[in-house]
Design a protein around this motif. Sequence first.
Motif, PDB file in Angstrom:
ATOM      1  N   SER A 100     -71.807 -11.498  12.213  1.00  0.00           N
ATOM      2  CA  SER A 100     -72.201 -10.157  12.625  1.00  0.00           C
ATOM      3  C   SER A 100     -71.029  -9.400  13.232  1.00  0.00           C
ATOM      4  CB  SER A 100     -73.346 -10.276  13.633  1.00  0.00           C
ATOM      5  OG  SER A 100     -73.738  -9.031  14.066  1.00  0.00           O
ATOM      6  N   ALA A 101     -70.289 -10.079  14.119  1.00  0.00           N
ATOM      7  CA  ALA A 101     -69.169  -9.412  14.782  1.00  0.00           C
ATOM      8  C   ALA A 101     -68.128  -8.947  13.773  1.00  0.00           C
ATOM      9  CB  ALA A 101     -68.544 -10.362  15.799  1.00  0.00           C
ATOM     10  N   LEU A 102     -67.811  -9.831  12.833  1.00  0.00           N
ATOM     11  CA  LEU A 102     -66.811  -9.471  11.832  1.00  0.00           C
ATOM     12  C   LEU A 102     -67.268  -8.282  10.998  1.00  0.00           C
ATOM     13  CD1 LEU A 102     -65.577 -12.923  10.589  1.00  0.00           C
ATOM     14  CD2 LEU A 102     -64.226 -11.144  11.667  1.00  0.00           C
ATOM     15  N   LEU A 103     -68.544  -8.294  10.612  1.00  0.00           N
ATOM     16  CA  LEU A 103     -69.045  -7.213   9.772  1.00  0.00           C
ATOM     17  C   LEU A 103     -69.078  -5.898  10.529  1.00  0.00           C
ATOM     18  CD1 LEU A 103     -71.856  -9.058   7.841  1.00  0.00           C
ATOM     19  CD2 LEU A 103     -69.724  -8.166   6.924  1.00  0.00           C
ATOM     20  N   ILE A 104     -69.446  -5.957  11.790  1.00  0.00           N
ATOM     21  CA  ILE A 104     -69.508  -4.721  12.568  1.00  0.00           C
ATOM     22  C   ILE A 104     -68.104  -4.162  12.783  1.00  0.00           C
ATOM     23  CG2 ILE A 104     -70.059  -3.742  14.817  1.00  0.00           C
ATOM     24  CD1 ILE A 104     -72.377  -5.592  15.012  1.00  0.00           C
ATOM     25  N   ALA A 105     -67.183  -5.065  13.059  1.00  0.00           N
ATOM     26  CA  ALA A 105     -65.825  -4.589  13.299  1.00  0.00           C
ATOM     27  C   ALA A 105     -65.197  -4.092  12.006  1.00  0.00           C
ATOM     28  CB  ALA A 105     -64.986  -5.709  13.898  1.00  0.00           C
ATOM     29  N   GLY A 106     -65.382  -4.859  10.944  1.00  0.00           N
ATOM     30  CA  GLY A 106     -64.774  -4.459   9.681  1.00  0.00           C
ATOM     31  C   GLY A 106     -63.273  -4.516   9.768  1.00  0.00           C
ATOM     32  N   ARG A 107     -62.624  -4.302   8.641  1.00  0.00           N
ATOM     33  CA  ARG A 107     -61.176  -4.374   8.634  1.00  0.00           C
ATOM     34  C   ARG A 107     -60.532  -3.412   9.614  1.00  0.00           C
ATOM     35  NH1 ARG A 107     -58.487  -7.763   5.371  1.00  0.00           N
ATOM     36  NH2 ARG A 107     -60.391  -8.325   4.289  1.00  0.00           N
ATOM     37  N   PRO A 108     -61.022  -2.166   9.693  1.00  0.00           N
ATOM     38  CA  PRO A 108     -60.412  -1.233  10.656  1.00  0.00           C
ATOM     39  C   PRO A 108     -60.519  -1.748  12.089  1.00  0.00           C
ATOM     40  CG  PRO A 108     -61.894  -0.060   9.188  1.00  0.00           C
ATOM     41  CD  PRO A 108     -62.053  -1.508   8.868  1.00  0.00           C
ATOM     42  N   GLY A 109     -61.693  -2.282  12.426  1.00  0.00           N
ATOM     43  CA  GLY A 109     -61.871  -2.768  13.789  1.00  0.00           C
ATOM     44  C   GLY A 109     -60.964  -3.937  14.084  1.00  0.00           C
ATOM     45  N   LEU A 110     -60.809  -4.828  13.100  1.00  0.00           N
ATOM     46  CA  LEU A 110     -59.958  -5.985  13.309  1.00  0.00           C
ATOM     47  C   LEU A 110     -58.511  -5.553  13.482  1.00  0.00           C
ATOM     48  CD1 LEU A 110     -61.513  -8.574  10.862  1.00  0.00           C
ATOM     49  CD2 LEU A 110     -61.555  -8.604  13.323  1.00  0.00           C
ATOM     50  N   GLU A 111     -58.136  -4.519  12.708  1.00  0.00           N
ATOM     51  CA  GLU A 111     -56.760  -4.041  12.845  1.00  0.00           C
ATOM     52  C   GLU A 111     -56.527  -3.479  14.228  1.00  0.00           C
ATOM     53  OE1 GLU A 111     -55.871  -1.404   9.567  1.00  0.00           O
ATOM     54  OE2 GLU A 111     -56.202  -3.122   8.236  1.00  0.00           O
TER      55      GLU A 111
ATOM     56  N   ASN B  29     -65.720  -2.624   5.653  1.00  0.00           N
ATOM     57  CA  ASN B  29     -65.091  -1.599   6.478  1.00  0.00           C
ATOM     58  C   ASN B  29     -65.879  -1.240   7.708  1.00  0.00           C
ATOM     59  OD1 ASN B  29     -62.753  -1.224   5.071  1.00  0.00           O
ATOM     60  ND2 ASN B  29     -63.762   0.063   3.546  1.00  0.00           N
ATOM     61  N   GLY B  30     -66.718  -2.107   8.124  1.00  0.00           N
ATOM     62  CA  GLY B  30     -67.508  -1.804   9.310  1.00  0.00           C
ATOM     63  C   GLY B  30     -68.899  -1.422   8.883  1.00  0.00           C
ATOM     64  N   MET B  31     -69.854  -2.015   9.543  1.00  0.00           N
ATOM     65  CA  MET B  31     -71.239  -1.848   9.116  1.00  0.00           C
ATOM     66  C   MET B  31     -72.083  -1.584  10.342  1.00  0.00           C
ATOM     67  SD  MET B  31     -73.352  -4.802   7.197  1.00  0.00           S
ATOM     68  CE  MET B  31     -72.094  -5.058   5.974  1.00  0.00           C
ATOM     69  N   LYS B  32     -73.175  -0.894  10.131  1.00  0.00           N
ATOM     70  CA  LYS B  32     -74.072  -0.654  11.259  1.00  0.00           C
ATOM     71  C   LYS B  32     -74.666  -1.982  11.719  1.00  0.00           C
ATOM     72  CE  LYS B  32     -77.221   2.959  12.559  1.00  0.00           C
ATOM     73  NZ  LYS B  32     -77.468   2.409  13.891  1.00  0.00           N
ATOM     74  N   ASP B  33     -74.790  -2.129  13.039  1.00  0.00           N
ATOM     75  CA  ASP B  33     -75.142  -3.437  13.571  1.00  0.00           C
ATOM     76  C   ASP B  33     -76.453  -3.994  13.037  1.00  0.00           C
ATOM     77  OD1 ASP B  33     -75.096  -1.612  16.625  1.00  0.00           O
ATOM     78  OD2 ASP B  33     -76.558  -1.509  14.996  1.00  0.00           O
ATOM     79  N   ILE B  34     -77.449  -3.131  12.853  1.00  0.00           N
ATOM     80  CA  ILE B  34     -78.759  -3.644  12.450  1.00  0.00           C
ATOM     81  C   ILE B  34     -78.684  -4.387  11.125  1.00  0.00           C
ATOM     82  CG2 ILE B  34     -81.115  -3.040  11.916  1.00  0.00           C
ATOM     83  CD1 ILE B  34     -80.937  -0.688  13.610  1.00  0.00           C
ATOM     84  N   TRP B  35     -77.882  -3.866  10.197  1.00  0.00           N
ATOM     85  CA  TRP B  35     -77.857  -4.501   8.886  1.00  0.00           C
ATOM     86  C   TRP B  35     -77.140  -5.828   8.897  1.00  0.00           C
ATOM     87  CZ3 TRP B  35     -81.560  -1.979   7.383  1.00  0.00           C
ATOM     88  CH2 TRP B  35     -81.628  -0.589   7.442  1.00  0.00           C
TER      89      TRP B  35
ATOM     90  N   ARG C  79     -70.287   2.630  14.740  1.00  0.00           N
ATOM     91  CA  ARG C  79     -70.721   1.399  14.090  1.00  0.00           C
ATOM     92  C   ARG C  79     -71.566   0.556  15.021  1.00  0.00           C
ATOM     93  NH1 ARG C  79     -65.371  -0.161  12.590  1.00  0.00           N
ATOM     94  NH2 ARG C  79     -64.841   2.003  12.261  1.00  0.00           N
ATOM     95  N   LEU C  80     -71.159   0.519  16.281  1.00  0.00           N
ATOM     96  CA  LEU C  80     -71.976  -0.186  17.259  1.00  0.00           C
ATOM     97  C   LEU C  80     -72.790   0.866  17.969  1.00  0.00           C
ATOM     98  CD1 LEU C  80     -72.734  -2.760  18.738  1.00  0.00           C
ATOM     99  CD2 LEU C  80     -70.839  -2.356  20.260  1.00  0.00           C
ATOM    100  N   THR C  81     -74.074   0.883  17.737  1.00  0.00           N
ATOM    101  CA  THR C  81     -74.895   1.978  18.210  1.00  0.00           C
ATOM    102  C   THR C  81     -74.924   2.071  19.721  1.00  0.00           C
ATOM    103  OG1 THR C  81     -76.303   1.369  16.371  1.00  0.00           O
ATOM    104  CG2 THR C  81     -77.135   3.040  17.865  1.00  0.00           C
ATOM    105  N   GLY C  82     -74.193   3.016  20.212  1.00  0.00           N
ATOM    106  CA  GLY C  82     -74.272   3.271  21.643  1.00  0.00           C
ATOM    107  C   GLY C  82     -73.378   2.389  22.469  1.00  0.00           C
ATOM    108  N   ALA C  83     -72.663   2.971  23.355  1.00  0.00           N
ATOM    109  CA  ALA C  83     -71.875   2.197  24.303  1.00  0.00           C
ATOM    110  C   ALA C  83     -72.738   1.979  25.532  1.00  0.00           C
ATOM    111  CB  ALA C  83     -70.610   2.966  24.660  1.00  0.00           C
ATOM    112  N   LEU C  84     -72.289   1.099  26.405  1.00  0.00           N
ATOM    113  CA  LEU C  84     -73.132   0.718  27.527  1.00  0.00           C
ATOM    114  C   LEU C  84     -73.514   1.906  28.404  1.00  0.00           C
ATOM    115  CD1 LEU C  84     -71.619  -2.644  28.697  1.00  0.00           C
ATOM    116  CD2 LEU C  84     -73.918  -2.234  27.913  1.00  0.00           C
ATOM    117  N   ASP C  85     -72.592   2.849  28.539  1.00  0.00           N
ATOM    118  CA  ASP C  85     -72.907   3.940  29.449  1.00  0.00           C
ATOM    119  C   ASP C  85     -73.669   5.061  28.778  1.00  0.00           C
ATOM    120  OD1 ASP C  85     -69.645   3.446  30.766  1.00  0.00           O
ATOM    121  OD2 ASP C  85     -71.559   2.657  31.459  1.00  0.00           O
TER     122      ASP C  85
END
Lengths: 304, 369
Positions: B77-88, B102-108, B173-179
Motif C-alpha cells: 500500500s505504501a509503495l503504491l500510494i507513494a508511487g515513483r514520484p513519491g519515492l523520488e 505513479n501514485g494511487m489514491k489510498d483507498i484503492w 494521493r493521501l487523502t487529507g493531512a493530519l491537520d
Amino acid sequence: MAELLQQVVIGLSSGAIYALLALALVLIHRATGVVNFAQGEMAMFSAYVAWQLVQWGSPYWVAFGGTLVLSFAGGLLLQRVVMRPVENAPVLTIVIVTLGLLLVFNGLATWLWSGEVRTFPPNRPFPTRTFDIGGVVINVQDLGIIAVTVLLVAGLWAFFRFTKAGLALRAAALYPESSRLVGIRVGWMLGVGWGLAAALGAVSGMFTAAAFPPLEPTMMQAVLIYAFAAAVFGGIDSPLGAVVGGLTLGVFLNLVGTYADDLQDLGFPVDLEGLRLPVAFVFILVLLVARPQGLFGRASARRV
Amino acid sequence: MASNSLLLARGARLAGVGAFVVGVAILPRFLSDFRASEFARVGIFFIALIGLNILTGYTGQISLGHGAFMALGGYTSALLIAGRPGLELAQLDPPDWIPVGNGMKDIWTIPIAAFVAGLFGFLVGLPALRLRGLYLALATFALAVSLPIVLREPEELTGGTNGLNLFGTTDDRLTGALDNAVHIPVLDRDITFNDWTYYLVWTTALIGLAIAWFVLRGRSGRAFKAIRDSEVAAASSGVSLASYKTLAFGISAAYAGAAGALFAIVSTIVSPGSFPVFLSIQLLIGVVIAGLGSLGGLVFGALFLYYLPVGIQELSEVGRLPDGLQDAAKSPGMPSVIYGVVLILVLFVLPRGAAGFLRRLLSPLTNRL
C-alpha cells in the motif's frame, strides 16, 4: 584439521546447552501434549536465581544445586497452579497460557533484577583453562558443560528406565486413565514432569550465562529457538532426538559461523556470520519439508 | 417448538449484528477525535483477526506468522500510494521493472494489498500442507521473524530501516493531512483525519465481515469446518484437503494484507519495525481470546489486543493505586508481568474465548430440552 576439531568441540558445548532445553521441551510435550513456550524464560529466571545465591555468598556448585531444587519446586508448583485449571481446554488455549507465562517470567526477571548486564564472577562453573591435545586446543569449560550434560541425560534416562517413579511418570504420560486405575496420582506425576523440565532448563540457563555472558533477561530467547529446532529435528516426542538434534545443531551453527568468511570468499552471496538464527530456521524448514516427523519421530498414521 | 427456538436464536443473532453495524456507524459522534483513532486501530486488529480465525479456527492451521502478511500489505500500500514520484521525493530509486506506478489514491490500494498478500499466503499454504501443529507454528514463526529482515534489505525500494513515509507524497494521493480536514465529495462534508480513518477501517471491516460470513456459510465454509472437525472424515467425504487448506491460507493472508494496508494509511508510515514478531504473537492471542471458530467474539479479541497494553501503560503512568503499588507498576518489567497475568486469568475464565462463552450463554436458546 586441528581447528576443525576445536570448533566441533565448541559446537558440541553450545549444542549441549540447546540439547538440555530441547529435552525439557520434549519432556513436557510427551507428558502433556503441550509446548511450553515459557521454557526459555523459566531457564533464564533460574539462572538469575543462581546468580542471586552466589551474590549471597554461596559457592558456585552449592548455588547450582540449590537452583536445581528451587527450579524443580517452581516447575511443580507452576503445573499444579497454572496449568491444571486449563488442562481440559483446547490445546491452543494452553499454548497461549504458556505464552502468558513467558511474559510473566520475562517481566519478573527485569523487575527483580533490572535489565543491567551482569556476569557470574568470581565464581564460575569451570576454570577457564585450556589444554592442548596434540595441537587441538580445548577449553575446560566446554568439556565440563558437555560432561555435565551427558551425566544429566544419562541420569534422567536411568531414572525413567530403572526406577518405579520413572515408570509411574511414563505411565501417567502415556495412559493417564489406566494409571489412575492403578493408583498413580497422575496430576502429581505431571507436576514432577514439569519440575524435571524446569530443572533441566535451569542447567541450560546457568550454562548459557557461563558460556555466553552476560546474564541478561533476553539471553535465552535465541536459545529457545535453537531448542525448538533441536526438538523438532528429533521429532518432538523423542528425547534422544532432542539431544542428538541439539548437539548437531550446535556443531552445525558453529561451523557455519566459523567458515562463513571462507564461504563468502568462495562466492557465497551472503555473509552468514550474523545470520545464525535464520540459518537455523532454514535448517528446520528444509528438514521438516523433507521429513515432517523429524529425524527420529514416527510418522503418525491416523485411523479412520 | 424446536423451530421457534431456532428462529429466536436466529433473530437474536440478526438483531445483534444489526445493533453492531448501527453502533459502529454512529460511534464517532460520541467519541473524541483521539478515541476515534484508537477505535480505528481496534478495527485493524479486527480485520486481521477475521482472517486468522478462518485459518486457525476453521481449518485448524496454526499461524504464528500473520504479522508478515500484514507487513506485505502495508508495504504494498505504501509503495503504491507513494508511487515513483513519491519515492523520488524520499530519494529512493527502485528498479524499473517493479510496477510501482505513479501514485494511487489510498483507498484503492487496500484491495490490491489484500490481493498481493493473499497470493503470497496461498504460496505459503502450499508447503504448509506438509506440516501441522507445532511444526507449522514454527515454520510460520520463521516467516514472521524473517520478513522484516527481508523487507529491510532492498533499500532502494523499501527505504531500509527507516521505511517509507507516506507523508512524503503530495497530498492529493493521501487523502487529507493530519491537520487538515478531509473533504468527502460525496457527502460534501468535512471530517477530521481521525474520523475519516475510523470510517475507512470500519467500512472495510464490515465489508470483510460480510464476505467472511458469506464464504463461511457456503460450500467453502462447510469444507473448512469439516477439515477442522476431522481431516480424515473430510477427505473421506471428498473434501479436497489441499485445495481448501491453501485457500484458507490465501484468504486469511488477504485479510491480514488489507489490515496491513490500513495500518500503513492510518500510521502514514511503514518500517520493518512496524511489524515485529510480537505482532504475530498478538494476533494468535487475539483469535484464542476471541474464541476460535466463530465470528462472534472477534470484536472482543480486537478490543483486548488494543486496550490491554494501553491500559497497562495508563495504569503505570497515571493510575490511581496506593503509592507503594504505583511505584511497582511503573518499574520496568511490570507491564509484561501484568499483561501475562491478565492473559492467563482471562483464559482461566474463558478457556474457549469470548465466542465460547457466548455460546454457553446462549445455549439455552438453541438447545432442545
